[in-house]
Design an enzyme around this catalytic site. Sequence first.
Site, mmCIF file in Angstrom:
data_model
loop_
_atom_site.group_PDB
_atom_site.id
_atom_site.type_symbol
_atom_site.label_atom_id
_atom_site.label_comp_id
_atom_site.label_asym_id
_atom_site.label_seq_id
_atom_site.Cartn_x
_atom_site.Cartn_y
_atom_site.Cartn_z
ATOM 1 N N LYS A 33 0.750 -1.107 -0.051
ATOM 2 C CA LYS A 33 0.018 0.122 0.060
ATOM 3 C C LYS A 33 0.577 1.789 0.048
ATOM 4 C CE LYS A 33 0.292 1.150 4.753
ATOM 5 N NZ LYS A 33 1.341 2.345 4.340
ATOM 6 N N ASP A 47 -2.896 -0.333 10.989
ATOM 7 C CA ASP A 47 -2.721 -1.178 8.875
ATOM 8 C C ASP A 47 -3.553 -2.332 8.580
ATOM 9 O OD1 ASP A 47 -1.721 1.451 9.263
ATOM 10 O OD2 ASP A 47 0.248 0.785 8.216
#
Length: 298
Positions: free
Chosen positions: A23, A149
């Site tokens: 990401k 996350d």
Amino acid sequence: MDTLADLPPTSHAGWSLWPAPAKLNLCLRIVGRREDGYHLLQTVFQLLDWGDIVALRPREDGRILRPRGAAGVAPADDLAVRAAAALRAVAGGDVPGVDIDIDKRIPQGGGFGGGSSDAATVLVALNRLWGLDLSEDALADLGLALGADVPVFVRGRSAFAEGVGERLTPLDLPPRSYLLVDSGINVPTAELFHAPDLTRDCPAMTISGSISGSMGENVFEPVLRARSPAIAAMLDRLAQVGEARVTGTGGGLFVAFDHPDAAQAARQALPGGWRTWVARGVNESPLRQRLAQGAPPG
């Protein structure tokens, strides 16, 4: 194999293969603190079509073993192993064990989310392989206990995130290609969050503003620049090919491009010794797509 979309569902000897995408934080702000001291964040998570590969093979003896993973990380400290253990604890004792083998491609400590993505992939894939049928919400809650996350990877959508990163609003981001650079420098996250020069009172972003890029700064960039002349120099060099940014709180850098050819051309213009990749931004993760394909049951 160029992207995680090309990943076959199975390997030899009973292993199933699962994507663990990287990401980017297209922006990252701190807008306050909770009473417990945790920082309140706003960020845009852009998922990528490139990342680690997690191989899983059920065991009959109930053990969780990891023959290969992140360099220098003991199995007991590996988020992927901890994810499997957390899932087994919720499921009870009637599940098999698992061998976990991770082909690490995402650089450690770069802010690209490798450990969190590996953990999310283990949660999602073992939920399928062990036949547990836990909901996405339940898996995201398990993931949050492992790291802030992890939930965005469990849910598998690029998203606007708030709170400590767990309040997610899915986004349809414009198609972009990204030049990724690993600086090779890992500044401990805790050190950055405690830095006296860190801005902790940013004005809140709107979702539309974050998508437009009008608020695309990362509050950790000036802190990293001040502590690492090497990162500062690499950002300045990258600025010659586009708008250079840092991702997360790590030493990972990136530049966005509207076309993959432009990203490849910029990559070729960089010094030969740099560790670089070109990846495509995706709104739905390769892991989510794999699940939709029905791959493979236990």
